[in-house]
Design a protein around this motif. Structure first.
Motif, PDB file in Angstrom:
ATOM      1  N   ASP A 169      -5.626  -1.152  10.551  1.00  0.00           N
ATOM      2  CA  ASP A 169      -6.665  -0.242  10.072  1.00  0.00           C
ATOM      3  C   ASP A 169      -6.187   0.574   8.872  1.00  0.00           C
ATOM      4  OD1 ASP A 169      -8.396  -1.079  12.107  1.00  0.00           O
ATOM      5  OD2 ASP A 169      -7.573   0.399  13.509  1.00  0.00           O
ATOM      6  N   VAL A 170      -4.943   1.043   8.946  1.00  0.00           N
ATOM      7  CA  VAL A 170      -4.384   1.835   7.849  1.00  0.00           C
ATOM      8  C   VAL A 170      -4.212   0.948   6.616  1.00  0.00           C
ATOM      9  CG1 VAL A 170      -2.382   3.165   7.079  1.00  0.00           C
ATOM     10  CG2 VAL A 170      -3.278   3.487   9.387  1.00  0.00           C
ATOM     11  N   LYS A 171      -3.766  -0.299   6.816  1.00  0.00           N
ATOM     12  CA  LYS A 171      -3.646  -1.234   5.696  1.00  0.00           C
ATOM     13  C   LYS A 171      -5.010  -1.460   5.053  1.00  0.00           C
ATOM     14  CE  LYS A 171       0.393  -3.869   7.215  1.00  0.00           C
ATOM     15  NZ  LYS A 171       0.864  -5.203   7.669  1.00  0.00           N
ATOM     16  N   ALA A 172      -6.025  -1.627   5.892  1.00  0.00           N
ATOM     17  CA  ALA A 172      -7.379  -1.835   5.366  1.00  0.00           C
ATOM     18  C   ALA A 172      -7.839  -0.625   4.564  1.00  0.00           C
ATOM     19  CB  ALA A 172      -8.349  -2.126   6.508  1.00  0.00           C
ATOM     20  N   LYS A 173      -7.552   0.565   5.047  1.00  0.00           N
ATOM     21  CA  LYS A 173      -7.936   1.795   4.361  1.00  0.00           C
ATOM     22  C   LYS A 173      -7.242   1.887   3.003  1.00  0.00           C
ATOM     23  CE  LYS A 173      -9.976   5.375   5.675  1.00  0.00           C
ATOM     24  NZ  LYS A 173     -11.408   5.548   5.595  1.00  0.00           N
ATOM     25  N   LEU A 174      -6.021   1.342   2.934  1.00  0.00           N
ATOM     26  CA  LEU A 174      -5.254   1.362   1.690  1.00  0.00           C
ATOM     27  C   LEU A 174      -5.597   0.182   0.783  1.00  0.00           C
ATOM     28  CD1 LEU A 174      -1.760   2.376   3.092  1.00  0.00           C
ATOM     29  CD2 LEU A 174      -3.304   3.796   1.738  1.00  0.00           C
ATOM     30  N   GLY A 175      -6.425  -0.719   1.294  1.00  0.00           N
ATOM     31  CA  GLY A 175      -6.796  -1.891   0.502  1.00  0.00           C
ATOM     32  C   GLY A 175      -5.730  -2.968   0.499  1.00  0.00           C
ATOM     33  N   VAL A 176      -4.884  -2.960   1.522  1.00  0.00           N
ATOM     34  CA  VAL A 176      -3.811  -3.945   1.648  1.00  0.00           C
ATOM     35  C   VAL A 176      -4.243  -4.986   2.658  1.00  0.00           C
ATOM     36  CG1 VAL A 176      -1.392  -4.264   2.292  1.00  0.00           C
ATOM     37  CG2 VAL A 176      -2.096  -2.172   1.144  1.00  0.00           C
ATOM     38  N   SER A 177      -3.890  -6.218   2.400  1.00  0.00           N
ATOM     39  CA  SER A 177      -4.218  -7.293   3.332  1.00  0.00           C
ATOM     40  C   SER A 177      -3.515  -7.049   4.659  1.00  0.00           C
ATOM     41  CB  SER A 177      -3.781  -8.636   2.753  1.00  0.00           C
ATOM     42  OG  SER A 177      -3.845  -9.634   3.733  1.00  0.00           O
ATOM     43  N   ALA A 178      -4.191  -7.281   5.750  1.00  0.00           N
ATOM     44  CA  ALA A 178      -3.615  -7.071   7.079  1.00  0.00           C
ATOM     45  C   ALA A 178      -2.463  -8.016   7.334  1.00  0.00           C
ATOM     46  CB  ALA A 178      -4.686  -7.238   8.155  1.00  0.00           C
ATOM     47  N   THR A 179      -2.422  -9.150   6.612  1.00  0.00           N
ATOM     48  CA  THR A 179      -1.334 -10.120   6.818  1.00  0.00           C
ATOM     49  C   THR A 179      -0.261  -9.991   5.772  1.00  0.00           C
ATOM     50  OG1 THR A 179      -2.551 -11.777   5.541  1.00  0.00           O
ATOM     51  CG2 THR A 179      -2.853 -11.793   7.947  1.00  0.00           C
ATOM     52  N   ALA A 180      -0.368  -9.019   4.883  1.00  0.00           N
ATOM     53  CA  ALA A 180       0.632  -8.845   3.819  1.00  0.00           C
ATOM     54  C   ALA A 180       1.972  -8.502   4.415  1.00  0.00           C
ATOM     55  CB  ALA A 180       0.184  -7.753   2.848  1.00  0.00           C
ATOM     56  N   ALA A 181       2.999  -9.174   3.917  1.00  0.00           N
ATOM     57  CA  ALA A 181       4.359  -8.916   4.391  1.00  0.00           C
ATOM     58  C   ALA A 181       4.860  -7.598   3.790  1.00  0.00           C
ATOM     59  CB  ALA A 181       5.278 -10.053   3.976  1.00  0.00           C
ATOM     60  N   PRO A 182       5.703  -6.895   4.519  1.00  0.00           N
ATOM     61  CA  PRO A 182       6.234  -5.657   3.978  1.00  0.00           C
ATOM     62  C   PRO A 182       7.097  -5.935   2.750  1.00  0.00           C
ATOM     63  CG  PRO A 182       6.989  -6.007   6.248  1.00  0.00           C
ATOM     64  CD  PRO A 182       6.170  -7.174   5.841  1.00  0.00           C
ATOM     65  N   ALA A 183       7.095  -5.035   1.805  1.00  0.00           N
ATOM     66  CA  ALA A 183       7.896  -5.175   0.605  1.00  0.00           C
ATOM     67  C   ALA A 183       9.370  -5.065   0.960  1.00  0.00           C
ATOM     68  CB  ALA A 183       7.528  -4.104  -0.416  1.00  0.00           C
ATOM     69  N   THR A 184      10.195  -5.847   0.319  1.00  0.00           N
ATOM     70  CA  THR A 184      11.633  -5.771   0.538  1.00  0.00           C
ATOM     71  C   THR A 184      12.264  -4.992  -0.606  1.00  0.00           C
ATOM     72  OG1 THR A 184      11.954  -7.871  -0.598  1.00  0.00           O
ATOM     73  CG2 THR A 184      11.734  -7.951   1.805  1.00  0.00           C
ATOM     74  N   THR A 185      13.353  -4.360  -0.319  1.00  0.00           N
ATOM     75  CA  THR A 185      14.037  -3.609  -1.361  1.00  0.00           C
ATOM     76  C   THR A 185      14.883  -4.581  -2.163  1.00  0.00           C
ATOM     77  OG1 THR A 185      15.838  -3.118   0.169  1.00  0.00           O
ATOM     78  CG2 THR A 185      14.106  -1.461  -0.061  1.00  0.00           C
ATOM     79  N   PRO A 186      14.965  -4.397  -3.477  1.00  0.00           N
ATOM     80  CA  PRO A 186      15.758  -5.312  -4.292  1.00  0.00           C
ATOM     81  C   PRO A 186      17.231  -5.188  -3.953  1.00  0.00           C
ATOM     82  CG  PRO A 186      14.878  -3.505  -5.631  1.00  0.00           C
ATOM     83  CD  PRO A 186      14.321  -3.360  -4.239  1.00  0.00           C
ATOM     84  N   ALA A 187      17.920  -6.310  -4.100  1.00  0.00           N
ATOM     85  CA  ALA A 187      19.362  -6.333  -3.805  1.00  0.00           C
ATOM     86  C   ALA A 187      20.084  -5.460  -4.813  1.00  0.00           C
ATOM     87  CB  ALA A 187      19.885  -7.759  -3.861  1.00  0.00           C
ATOM     88  N   LYS A 188      21.077  -4.735  -4.339  1.00  0.00           N
ATOM     89  CA  LYS A 188      21.874  -3.872  -5.222  1.00  0.00           C
ATOM     90  C   LYS A 188      22.874  -4.727  -5.980  1.00  0.00           C
ATOM     91  CE  LYS A 188      21.359   0.235  -2.482  1.00  0.00           C
ATOM     92  NZ  LYS A 188      22.002   1.289  -1.734  1.00  0.00           N
ATOM     93  N   LYS A 189      23.054  -4.381  -7.226  1.00  0.00           N
ATOM     94  CA  LYS A 189      23.982  -5.151  -8.075  1.00  0.00           C
ATOM     95  C   LYS A 189      25.349  -4.581  -8.007  1.00  0.00           C
ATOM     96  CE  LYS A 189      20.345  -6.478 -11.217  1.00  0.00           C
ATOM     97  NZ  LYS A 189      19.836  -6.438 -12.551  1.00  0.00           N
TER      98      LYS A 189
END
Length: 189
Positions: A169-189
């Motif tokens: 429901d919160v994803k829908a309110k934010l306009g995010v797909s309910a099946t969208a995978a969580p964002a990953t943090t970029p690897a540190k160099k």
């Protein structure tokens, strides 16, 4: 008028029904650290850990005392150095400096090993107690019909008996797909 009366009765019925549903979900709280610290097992484990820490502190203290003796010996050599004994004193001082560097390395290794051993021992001693406390929290929550138990010590939910996941429901309110995978943090160099 009749329709208005029916609407008011219907709305009242819905309100009462929603209150009854909400009343069924009991929420409690606990301070798991306080509970854990009050057990005999915790007190015994703490004593064991303190004894091991004192033993490791003594070993490191003895090593440091030996290092300080070498430092004093080096200072004495520097004070007694003259032009006549310069080569002899310098050679002896270099030998002491080498010994001190080796001692520093051993002291650091022993300190790291002691810290690691203490951490392992702490985990070994306290993990079963923590598991016992968690099991007791779960048992009491189930027995008393609680849906949620909040842990004041950690700020986390210590127990929950299901409930509604509002993430979609919160994803829908934010306009995010309910099946969208969580964002990953970029690897540190």
């Amino acid at each position: 008028m009749k329709n208005l009366l029916k609407s008011v009765v219907f709305a009242s019925g819905l309100l009462l029904a929603s209150n009854a549903v909400n009343a069924q979900q009991k929420i409690g709280h606990i301070n798991s650290q306080e509970v854990m610290a009050s057990t005999t097992e915790f007190k015994n484990a703490s004593e064991q850990l303190q004894k091991l820490k004192a033993e490791k502190d003594k070993q490191l203290g003895d090593m440091f005392a030996e290092y300080q003796k070498k430092q004093t010996e080096l200072n004495d050599k520097a004070r007694n150095r003259s032009e006549a004994n310069k080569e002899t004193i310098d050679a002896e001082a270099n030998k002491i400096v080498t010994e001190m560097r080796e001692m520093e390395g051993r002291l650091q290794q022993n300190q790291e090993a002691a810290e690691e051993e203490l951490m392992k021992k702490q985990q070994e001693l306290f993990q079963p107690i923590q598991t016992k406390v968690i099991n007791a929290i779960n048992a009491v929550a189930k027995e008393k019909g609680y849906s949620y138990i909040l842990d004041l010590a950690t700020g986390a939910v210590a127990y929950f008996a299901g409930g509604d996941d509002l993430s979609p429901d919160v994803k829908a309110k934010l306009g995010v797909s309910a099946t969208a995978a969580p964002a990953t943090t970029p690897a540190k160099k």
